[in-house]
Design a protein around this motif. Sequence first.
Motif, PDB file in Angstrom:
ATOM      1  N   VAL A 534      44.371  50.050  20.738  1.00 20.02           N
ATOM      2  CA  VAL A 534      42.987  49.931  20.270  1.00 20.02           C
ATOM      3  C   VAL A 534      43.051  49.853  18.755  1.00 20.02           C
ATOM      4  N   TRP A 535      42.607  48.713  18.204  1.00 17.45           N
ATOM      5  CA  TRP A 535      42.829  48.436  16.794  1.00 17.45           C
ATOM      6  C   TRP A 535      41.501  48.277  16.053  1.00 17.45           C
ATOM      7  N   PRO A 536      41.257  49.077  15.032  1.00 12.49           N
ATOM      8  CA  PRO A 536      40.049  48.928  14.224  1.00 12.49           C
ATOM      9  C   PRO A 536      40.041  47.609  13.454  1.00 12.49           C
ATOM     10  N   PHE A 537      38.849  47.049  13.319  1.00 12.37           N
ATOM     11  CA  PHE A 537      38.604  45.885  12.460  1.00 12.37           C
ATOM     12  C   PHE A 537      37.311  46.187  11.731  1.00 12.37           C
ATOM     13  N   LEU A 549      29.864  49.124   9.763  1.00 11.26           N
ATOM     14  CA  LEU A 549      30.453  47.780   9.773  1.00 11.26           C
ATOM     15  C   LEU A 549      31.885  47.879  10.310  1.00 11.26           C
ATOM     16  N   TYR A 550      31.978  47.947  11.647  1.00 14.01           N
ATOM     17  CA  TYR A 550      33.231  48.315  12.286  1.00 14.01           C
ATOM     18  C   TYR A 550      33.187  47.924  13.765  1.00 14.01           C
ATOM     19  N   ILE A 551      34.318  47.384  14.284  1.00 11.18           N
ATOM     20  CA  ILE A 551      34.494  47.224  15.723  1.00 11.18           C
ATOM     21  C   ILE A 551      35.882  47.717  16.117  1.00 11.18           C
ATOM     22  N   ASN A 552      36.039  48.041  17.409  1.00  9.79           N
ATOM     23  CA  ASN A 552      37.348  48.337  17.993  1.00  9.79           C
ATOM     24  C   ASN A 552      37.803  47.159  18.836  1.00  9.79           C
TER      25      ASN A 552
END
Length: 593
Positions: A534-537, A549-552
Motif C-alpha cells: 500500500v503506497w501513499p501518493f 491531498l492524498y491517496i493510497n
Amino acid sequence: MIPKGQALIPKLSQHQTNGNSNLGLLSAPRLPPWLDGPLPQGFPWGSNTAQNTNPYTSPPNTGVTRYYTFHVSRQIVNPDGAYNVSGILINNAFPGPTISANWGDWIQVEVFNDLTDEGTSLHWHGLLQQDTPWFDGVPAVQQCPIAPQSSFTYRFRADLYGTSWYHSHYSAQYAAGAYGAMIIYGPNGTAQYDEDMGPILLSDWFHTPDYFDLVQTVMAPAAENLFPPVSNNNLINGKMNYPCANSTNPNCTPNAGISKFNVTTGKTYRLRLINSGAEGLQKFSIDGAKLTIIANDFVPIQPYQVDVVTLAVGQRSDVLFTATGKSGDAVWMRSTLGTNFCSLNDGISPVAMAAIYYQNANMTAVPTSRSTVSDAALAYCENDDLSLTTPLYQLTPPSHPDTSQVINITYQSNGTHNLFWMNNSTFRANYNDPVLLDAKLGHTKFPSEYNVYNFGQSRSVRLVLYNWAPAGAHPMHLHGHNMYVLASGTGIWDGQITNRNNPQRRDVMLLPGMPSATEPSYTVIQIDMDSPGVWPFHCHIAWHVSSGLYINILERPRDIQNDVSIPSIMAQTCRDWSAWTGDHIPDEIDSGL
C-alpha cells in the motif's frame, strides 16, 4: 527595517552551532566515495554501473548492515536567532543525523519516541522498500504510530543510490525539524568530480511557537481560514541570520550564523541538494557559476547545465560546481524561495545565503558577489522542461498500461472546512487501522476517507492528474516507486509523451499550478506495479497533505494476502498504540499525515 523582497546580506558569526549537527560548519567532513565493507571488483557494488544496471531489479547484496539509534524529542530551537520555537528533533540535532550506506547495504534504525503527548513515525523518502513494505513509515498506512515512551526498529535495504532524506510522517512534525539527510553511495555515472561536499538541506522556517499552531491555522473553519501559513525565513543546513529589526523579540540575535564552505580553485564539487521544507519552492544558485545537474531524486541522468536549480518540497538534485575563482575569493551560495506565488513567505528574509571561501580567503569576511539569476527564473514555478532530462539507464514504459485513471484535484468546502479533494474524496487517517495490515487479511473495501485506489493485479498503471485547485503547484510524491513522468502542461492532455523511449523518472514531480481560473494544469505519470503493498501518493506540501491531498495505492492485493509475510512487530506496535490511546486521545485535527 528591511524592505520586503530585498535580500538581507548576512553578517558572519564566529559561533556557529547547530545542536549536535555539523552541517554547514567549515569542520564538516567531505564525503568519501563509499563506506567500508566488501569491495568485489574494487567497488561495494561490484561491476554494476549507472549505465548497465537496472537499479530497480538488481541491487547488490553487500551483506552489511548499518545501525542507527534515533531519539525523537521536543527541544527549544532558534536556528536564525529570531525566536525560540518548540522543535521536534532527532538526537538533539537540527537537521537530524545523516544516514549513510552503500548501495545494497541494509539500514537498521531503532527509533525511540521520547515525546510525551503524541505519536511519531519516520519515512525513508525515495527508497523502494521492496520486500519490506511495512517499514515505509507512514502511520495508518503501513504501521500504527510509535506510541509515546515506546520504540520501534526499522530495517530496510538501501535499494537505490544517490541523495535523499528521512522525515517524520506524523502530521506536520517534520516542519518542526524532524528530518535529516540520507546518503546512499553508488556508481557515479558519466560525471566526474574531485570532492563530495555532502548534503545541503534547504528549508523554509516558521517563527510560530509550535508546528501544531501552524496546523491549526491550516485546519481552521473556512470562515476563519483566510490565509495559509507564511514562512518567515529560509535556511541552508539549518542556518541563516534574521534581521532583528523585524523581530519583536528583545533577545533576537542578529548574527546567529550562516553555513560556510571552503573550496580550492580548479576543483569540481558534488553538492547534494535537498528541499526539506514544509511549503516553499527553492531556487538554488551560486553567484557567477553554472551548475551541472547529474541526478534528480534517486535517478542518475545525462548531465546538463543550469543557472538555477529548482526544487519543490521533497525533491533532490545532485549538482556539480567547479570553483573558477581565484585564491582569496569569497562568493555567496543562495537559495531563494520562489516568487510570484511559488512560495508563501512574508518577504522579509526569503533568500538563504551561505558563504563559499576559496583557499587563503579571510573566513570572517563577508562576500560581496551578486546574483545573476533573473527575476523571471525566480518567478517560474515549475521544474525544468521534461525534455532536458535523460536517465542514464534507459527504461521504456508500456505504451498501453493495464489501467488508466484520471484524478481531478480540487479545493472545496465540506460544509465547514476548505479541504483538498481527489476525485471528490478527501483523506483522513485512522491511526489504529493501517491499510496494509487490513489488506493482508484480505480486505479490499475500505472507508471512503481512506482514499484507497485498488488497482488489482495490474502490472502497469497510468495516472492523469488535473489540478483544478487555485492553490499553486503541487509536488506529488509517490512512495515505493520511481514514476515515469510522461507529460506536463496546461489544459487537457493531448496524449503526447515527452521522451517516450526513456522518460524522466523520479519520486517527486511538480504538478503545475492552474494557468487561469477556468483552465486546469496536468501531469501524467506511469507506474510499474512491481512491489505489492500500500503506497501513499500525495502532495508534499505539509499543509496540503494535512488538508487531505492524498491517496493510497493498493498494489496487487492478492499477492499481499498470499505472498507477503508481515512481521509480528507490526501488530505489537498497534497494540502499544491502542493501549496508549485507551486513556489518551490523539489530537488529530488534520488528515494525520
